[in-house]
Design a protein around this motif. Structure first.
Motif, PDB file in Angstrom:
ATOM      1  N   ASP A 147      -0.856  24.361 -58.651  1.00 47.24           N
ATOM      2  CA  ASP A 147      -1.497  24.315 -59.976  1.00 47.24           C
ATOM      3  C   ASP A 147      -0.934  23.189 -60.835  1.00 47.24           C
ATOM      4  O   ASP A 147      -1.673  22.529 -61.576  1.00 47.24           O
ATOM      5  CB  ASP A 147      -1.304  25.657 -60.698  1.00 47.24           C
ATOM      6  N   SER A 148       0.380  22.963 -60.744  1.00 44.27           N
ATOM      7  CA  SER A 148       0.998  21.936 -61.591  1.00 44.27           C
ATOM      8  C   SER A 148       0.675  20.524 -61.117  1.00 44.27           C
ATOM      9  O   SER A 148       0.660  19.586 -61.917  1.00 44.27           O
ATOM     10  CB  SER A 148       2.522  22.140 -61.645  1.00 44.27           C
ATOM     11  N   PHE A 149       0.406  20.349 -59.800  1.00 44.14           N
ATOM     12  CA  PHE A 149       0.143  19.008 -59.281  1.00 44.14           C
ATOM     13  C   PHE A 149      -1.344  18.691 -59.123  1.00 44.14           C
ATOM     14  O   PHE A 149      -1.692  17.537 -58.863  1.00 44.14           O
ATOM     15  CB  PHE A 149       0.850  18.803 -57.935  1.00 44.14           C
ATOM     16  N   LYS A 150      -2.198  19.699 -59.264  1.00 47.22           N
ATOM     17  CA  LYS A 150      -3.632  19.443 -59.068  1.00 47.22           C
ATOM     18  C   LYS A 150      -4.195  18.385 -60.022  1.00 47.22           C
ATOM     19  O   LYS A 150      -4.997  17.539 -59.597  1.00 47.22           O
ATOM     20  CB  LYS A 150      -4.417  20.752 -59.198  1.00 47.22           C
ATOM     21  N   PRO A 151      -3.820  18.364 -61.310  1.00 45.71           N
ATOM     22  CA  PRO A 151      -4.357  17.303 -62.180  1.00 45.71           C
ATOM     23  C   PRO A 151      -4.018  15.900 -61.679  1.00 45.71           C
ATOM     24  O   PRO A 151      -4.856  14.994 -61.744  1.00 45.71           O
ATOM     25  CB  PRO A 151      -3.699  17.601 -63.537  1.00 45.71           C
ATOM     26  N   PHE A 152      -2.786  15.703 -61.166  1.00 48.71           N
ATOM     27  CA  PHE A 152      -2.395  14.389 -60.669  1.00 48.71           C
ATOM     28  C   PHE A 152      -3.164  14.048 -59.396  1.00 48.71           C
ATOM     29  O   PHE A 152      -3.591  12.905 -59.208  1.00 48.71           O
ATOM     30  CB  PHE A 152      -0.886  14.360 -60.396  1.00 48.71           C
ATOM     31  N   ALA A 153      -3.326  15.049 -58.520  1.00 47.29           N
ATOM     32  CA  ALA A 153      -4.058  14.815 -57.280  1.00 47.29           C
ATOM     33  C   ALA A 153      -5.527  14.485 -57.571  1.00 47.29           C
ATOM     34  O   ALA A 153      -6.090  13.546 -56.990  1.00 47.29           O
ATOM     35  CB  ALA A 153      -3.952  16.043 -56.371  1.00 47.29           C
ATOM     36  N   GLU A 154      -6.135  15.241 -58.480  1.00 47.32           N
ATOM     37  CA  GLU A 154      -7.549  15.010 -58.804  1.00 47.32           C
ATOM     38  C   GLU A 154      -7.757  13.646 -59.441  1.00 47.32           C
ATOM     39  O   GLU A 154      -8.785  12.993 -59.220  1.00 47.32           O
ATOM     40  CB  GLU A 154      -8.055  16.127 -59.726  1.00 47.32           C
ATOM     41  N   ARG A 155      -6.785  13.203 -60.219  1.00 51.74           N
ATOM     42  CA  ARG A 155      -6.893  11.888 -60.841  1.00 51.74           C
ATOM     43  C   ARG A 155      -6.936  10.780 -59.788  1.00 51.74           C
ATOM     44  O   ARG A 155      -7.523   9.725 -60.000  1.00 51.74           O
ATOM     45  CB  ARG A 155      -5.713  11.668 -61.788  1.00 51.74           C
ATOM     46  N   LYS A 156      -6.302  11.038 -58.630  1.00 50.92           N
ATOM     47  CA  LYS A 156      -6.319  10.055 -57.537  1.00 50.92           C
ATOM     48  C   LYS A 156      -7.417  10.348 -56.515  1.00 50.92           C
ATOM     49  O   LYS A 156      -7.509   9.671 -55.490  1.00 50.92           O
ATOM     50  CB  LYS A 156      -4.956  10.051 -56.835  1.00 50.92           C
ATOM     51  N   GLY A 157      -8.223  11.377 -56.785  1.00 49.57           N
ATOM     52  CA  GLY A 157      -9.282  11.736 -55.851  1.00 49.57           C
ATOM     53  C   GLY A 157      -8.784  12.411 -54.597  1.00 49.57           C
ATOM     54  O   GLY A 157      -9.418  12.327 -53.534  1.00 49.57           O
ATOM     55  N   ARG A 193      -5.643   8.308 -50.137  1.00 49.03           N
ATOM     56  CA  ARG A 193      -6.912   9.004 -49.917  1.00 49.03           C
ATOM     57  C   ARG A 193      -6.670  10.171 -48.972  1.00 49.03           C
ATOM     58  O   ARG A 193      -5.701  10.197 -48.215  1.00 49.03           O
ATOM     59  CB  ARG A 193      -7.959   8.056 -49.349  1.00 49.03           C
ATOM     60  N   GLY A 194      -7.596  11.118 -49.002  1.00 50.22           N
ATOM     61  CA  GLY A 194      -7.413  12.310 -48.164  1.00 50.22           C
ATOM     62  C   GLY A 194      -6.876  13.451 -48.987  1.00 50.22           C
ATOM     63  O   GLY A 194      -7.519  13.905 -49.946  1.00 50.22           O
ATOM     64  N   GLY A 195      -5.690  13.922 -48.665  1.00 49.20           N
ATOM     65  CA  GLY A 195      -5.157  15.053 -49.416  1.00 49.20           C
ATOM     66  C   GLY A 195      -3.762  15.463 -48.997  1.00 49.20           C
ATOM     67  O   GLY A 195      -3.119  14.829 -48.147  1.00 49.20           O
ATOM     68  N   VAL A 196      -3.300  16.545 -49.598  1.00 47.89           N
ATOM     69  CA  VAL A 196      -1.968  17.114 -49.345  1.00 47.89           C
ATOM     70  C   VAL A 196      -2.142  18.600 -49.109  1.00 47.89           C
ATOM     71  O   VAL A 196      -2.900  19.272 -49.814  1.00 47.89           O
ATOM     72  CB  VAL A 196      -1.027  16.871 -50.543  1.00 47.89           C
ATOM     73  N   VAL A 197      -1.435  19.128 -48.107  1.00 41.23           N
ATOM     74  CA  VAL A 197      -1.497  20.557 -47.781  1.00 41.23           C
ATOM     75  C   VAL A 197      -0.093  21.140 -47.848  1.00 41.23           C
ATOM     76  O   VAL A 197       0.854  20.571 -47.304  1.00 41.23           O
ATOM     77  CB  VAL A 197      -2.092  20.788 -46.376  1.00 41.23           C
ATOM     78  N   LEU A 198       0.025  22.290 -48.520  1.00 38.85           N
ATOM     79  CA  LEU A 198       1.252  23.081 -48.508  1.00 38.85           C
ATOM     80  C   LEU A 198       0.983  24.280 -47.611  1.00 38.85           C
ATOM     81  O   LEU A 198       0.144  25.124 -47.941  1.00 38.85           O
ATOM     82  CB  LEU A 198       1.620  23.568 -49.909  1.00 38.85           C
ATOM     83  N   SER A 239       2.880   3.489 -55.753  1.00 42.47           N
ATOM     84  CA  SER A 239       1.785   2.983 -56.572  1.00 42.47           C
ATOM     85  C   SER A 239       2.335   2.420 -57.850  1.00 42.47           C
ATOM     86  O   SER A 239       3.379   2.822 -58.336  1.00 42.47           O
ATOM     87  CB  SER A 239       0.779   4.103 -56.874  1.00 42.47           C
ATOM     88  N   ALA A 240       1.623   1.476 -58.401  1.00 43.34           N
ATOM     89  CA  ALA A 240       2.080   0.880 -59.664  1.00 43.34           C
ATOM     90  C   ALA A 240       1.954   1.878 -60.804  1.00 43.34           C
ATOM     91  O   ALA A 240       2.698   1.842 -61.772  1.00 43.34           O
ATOM     92  CB  ALA A 240       1.256  -0.369 -59.963  1.00 43.34           C
ATOM     93  N   GLU A 241       0.999   2.818 -60.687  1.00 44.33           N
ATOM     94  CA  GLU A 241       0.765   3.792 -61.761  1.00 44.33           C
ATOM     95  C   GLU A 241       1.913   4.788 -61.851  1.00 44.33           C
ATOM     96  O   GLU A 241       2.329   5.178 -62.925  1.00 44.33           O
ATOM     97  CB  GLU A 241      -0.545   4.522 -61.495  1.00 44.33           C
ATOM     98  N   GLU A 242       2.432   5.217 -60.715  1.00 45.54           N
ATOM     99  CA  GLU A 242       3.481   6.224 -60.707  1.00 45.54           C
ATOM    100  C   GLU A 242       4.635   5.729 -59.850  1.00 45.54           C
ATOM    101  O   GLU A 242       4.826   6.154 -58.717  1.00 45.54           O
ATOM    102  CB  GLU A 242       2.954   7.548 -60.158  1.00 45.54           C
ATOM    103  N   PRO A 243       5.458   4.793 -60.331  1.00 44.67           N
ATOM    104  CA  PRO A 243       6.555   4.270 -59.534  1.00 44.67           C
ATOM    105  C   PRO A 243       7.605   5.337 -59.300  1.00 44.67           C
ATOM    106  O   PRO A 243       7.939   6.108 -60.191  1.00 44.67           O
ATOM    107  CB  PRO A 243       7.103   3.124 -60.408  1.00 44.67           C
ATOM    108  N   GLY A 244       8.124   5.386 -58.088  1.00 43.25           N
ATOM    109  CA  GLY A 244       9.151   6.364 -57.772  1.00 43.25           C
ATOM    110  C   GLY A 244      10.524   5.845 -58.133  1.00 43.25           C
ATOM    111  O   GLY A 244      10.761   4.646 -58.240  1.00 43.25           O
ATOM    112  N   LEU A 245      11.466   6.767 -58.336  1.00 45.22           N
ATOM    113  CA  LEU A 245      12.833   6.394 -58.650  1.00 45.22           C
ATOM    114  C   LEU A 245      13.695   6.289 -57.395  1.00 45.22           C
ATOM    115  O   LEU A 245      14.806   5.792 -57.446  1.00 45.22           O
ATOM    116  CB  LEU A 245      13.447   7.441 -59.599  1.00 45.22           C
TER     117      LEU A 245
END
Length: 420
Positions: A147-157, A193-198, A239-245
């Protein structure tokens, strides 16, 4: 003549034996001196190793204390900024201003995550973090993460799915949440592209939790490096939008080791990655979490704040005023005592900073007001100090502990619940 010759031969043999004995004695003496020297060098080396070990442990403890103190000082202004942003969000703002406020909020969140991650690494390396294994219902945890990550995933399709049965595992819920949170964050960040599964699958008395993505994958030469600090992979990752640390997987490895949960990684470049965590099944059912109290206006509630940081006190007071509360802000116990003796009405709830000026403690204010009012006033203690000793002291007086930076939604729900 023969007798003389035999006598001479015997004397020659005796002399040879004498010379041989002297030579052997010299060799023994030399070897003994060499061994004695070697033993002394080993003793000096062992002493040096012990001294180096003690020096490293002292340096590690100093680093942990320094990071704890530095993080406290850094989180204080960050806390004030986030509270001010939340108060700003409650006002009627044009769309452009809300967009800018959201960008600032995301930047502050990144700073907070970095500070907390560095402190976590320091604590894990120093052995300060002690897991508290309890039964954890896995489906609730995975659904909450999704639920907490769905908005970020949807923003990337991207699609984000959970596949989990009714499994209860034994783990430290907070550490396990952090591990899976970092894994899902990495999976979303590095998937275009594609998706993530838990997915959670039973495995002979255990459960294997997989975080699977369809991202760029990790080459064989990188698989051991991705768990190192500040390693962010090749140019094709991220990604440039969400650079990792470059700290997420380092934290994952340390926490998994502390919990004794085996961690495994499998990946194919161009196809995706699977990171697996194996958890022991629990024979004891998990206790369901109580429903969150509704966030409502705190109409007329008298809230007393004790906070020595002026910007934090001002931001917190503005936020509470927006929630329709009556607020009195003080800097220390002396100011609270003066107001009480002047006849100011007793508060309904206290929000106290733990560390005040000149070594004072916010818990002293709670003790004073509870004694004066003759009632067990509800208390919320705020602090950026994460040491277990402080948590134990707060719990001992029956107060609630809120870590800084304060999350406004969490504070509002807690106030509503405690005042109900």
């Amino acid at each position: 003549m023969a007798h003389v010759e035999r006598s001479m031969d015997q004397r020659g043999s005796a002399y040879s034996l004498f010379q041989t004995a002297i030579m052997l004695e010299g060799r023994v003496r030399t070897r003994t001196e060499e061994l004695t020297g070697l033993m002394r060098r080993l003793e000096r080396s062992n002493e040096a190793l012990v001294a180096a070990k003690e020096e490293a442990e002292t340096a590690n403890r100093s680093k942990t204390r320094f990071l704890a103190a530095a993080s406290h000082d850094l989180l204080q202004p960050l806390n004030a900024a986030r509270l001010s942003l939340s108060a700003l969000g409650d006002l009627a703002l044009p769309a452009e201003a809300r967009t800018i406020a959201g960008q600032v909020e995301r930047g502050l969140q990144t700073i907070e995550n970095l500070i907390k991650t560095l402190l976590d690494i320091s604590k894990l390396d120093a052995g300060i973090v002690r897991p508290e294994p309890r039964p954890v219902r896995l489906a609730d945890l995975l659904e909450d993460l999704a639920d907490s990550f769905k908005p970020f995933a949807e923003r990337k399709g991207l699609r984000l799915a959970v596949r989990c049965g009714e499994a209860t595992v034994t783990s430290d819920a907070m550490l396990l949440h952090r591990i899976l949170q970092n894994l899902v964050s990495n999976a979303v960040r590095y998937t275009g592209r594609g998706g993530v599964v838990l997915a959670a699958r039973p495995r002979a008395g255990a459960v294997r939790v997989d975080v699977i993505d369809t991202g760029c994958g990790i080459g064989p030469d990188e698989r051991d490096l991705v768990f190192d600090e500040f390693y962010r992979g090749g140019s094709g990752r991220g990604s440039a939008e969400e650079p990792g640390l470059g700290l997420g997987l380092s934290i994952v490895r340390r926490m998994a080791h502390a919990l004794d949960h085996p961690l495994a990684l499998a990946s194919r470049p161009g196809h995706g990655t699977r990171v697996s965590l194996t958890l022991p099944l629990s024979r004891i059912p998990a206790v369901p979490a109580p429903p969150a109290p509704p966030a409502t206006k705190l109409s007329g509630a008298r809230v007393l704040i004790v906070e020595n940081d002026a910007s934090t006190a001002d931001a917190l007071a503005r936020l509470l005023h927006n929630w329709d509360a009556q607020v009195a802000a003080h800097r220390d116990l002396g100011s609270v005592r003066a107001a009480a003796e002047a006849g100011v009405e007793a508060p309904d709830i206290l929000i106290l900073d733990y560390h005040l000026d000149d070594g004072a403690c916010g818990l002293d204010t709670a003790a004073y007001l509870r004694d004066r009012c003759g009632a067990d006033l509800p208390v919320i203690v705020t602090t950026a100090d994460h040491t277990p000793e402080i948590e134990a002291r707060v719990v001992a007086i029956g107060a609630e502990l809120v870590r800084k930076p304060i999350k406004p939604a969490q504070l509002r729900a807690l106030l509503t619940h405690m005042l109900a």
